[in-house]
Design a protein around this motif. Sequence first.
Motif, PDB file in Angstrom:
ATOM      1  N   CYS A   6      15.838  36.251  -4.432  1.00  0.00           N
ATOM      2  CA  CYS A   6      15.757  34.933  -3.902  1.00  0.00           C
ATOM      3  C   CYS A   6      15.385  35.000  -2.417  1.00  0.00           C
ATOM      4  O   CYS A   6      16.006  35.789  -1.734  1.00  0.00           O
ATOM      5  N   ILE A   8      15.445  32.770  -0.441  1.00  0.00           N
ATOM      6  CA  ILE A   8      16.367  32.005   0.315  1.00  0.00           C
ATOM      7  C   ILE A   8      17.593  32.838   1.067  1.00  0.00           C
ATOM      8  O   ILE A   8      17.813  32.674   2.234  1.00  0.00           O
ATOM      9  N   CYS A   9      18.190  33.603  -0.006  1.00  0.00           N
ATOM     10  CA  CYS A   9      19.573  34.032   0.361  1.00  0.00           C
ATOM     11  C   CYS A   9      19.536  35.625  -0.188  1.00  0.00           C
ATOM     12  O   CYS A   9      20.521  36.135   0.204  1.00  0.00           O
ATOM     13  N   CYS A  21      17.776  32.036  -6.944  1.00  0.00           N
ATOM     14  CA  CYS A  21      19.018  32.560  -7.643  1.00  0.00           C
ATOM     15  C   CYS A  21      19.539  31.587  -8.373  1.00  0.00           C
ATOM     16  O   CYS A  21      20.491  31.628  -9.129  1.00  0.00           O
ATOM     17  N   CYS A  25      19.394  26.800  -4.167  1.00  0.00           N
ATOM     18  CA  CYS A  25      18.451  27.529  -3.185  1.00  0.00           C
ATOM     19  C   CYS A  25      17.131  27.001  -3.437  1.00  0.00           C
ATOM     20  O   CYS A  25      16.284  26.864  -2.677  1.00  0.00           O
TER      21      CYS A  25
HETATM   22 ZN   LIG Z   1      19.534  31.971  -3.395  1.00  0.00          ZN
END
Ligand SMILES: [Zn+2]
Length: 57
Positions: A6, A8-9, A21, A25
Amino acid sequence: MTVPRCPICAAPTAPAHTPFCSRGCKDRDLLRWLGEGYRIPGPFVDTESLDSRSDTD
Ligand SMILES: [Zn+2]
């Protein structure tokens, strides 16, 4: 073997939410794009100079 992650994270992506994910996100990424759109710098009225002018007068 490279596991897609992902953006984002950095958690492993879920097939249902590729390339993220989770739906959270996905929403965060969308909000980030929208937020950057709002942050376009431009000419702005200088309220500080207007205030000091009325003070000295
Ligand atoms: Zn994520």
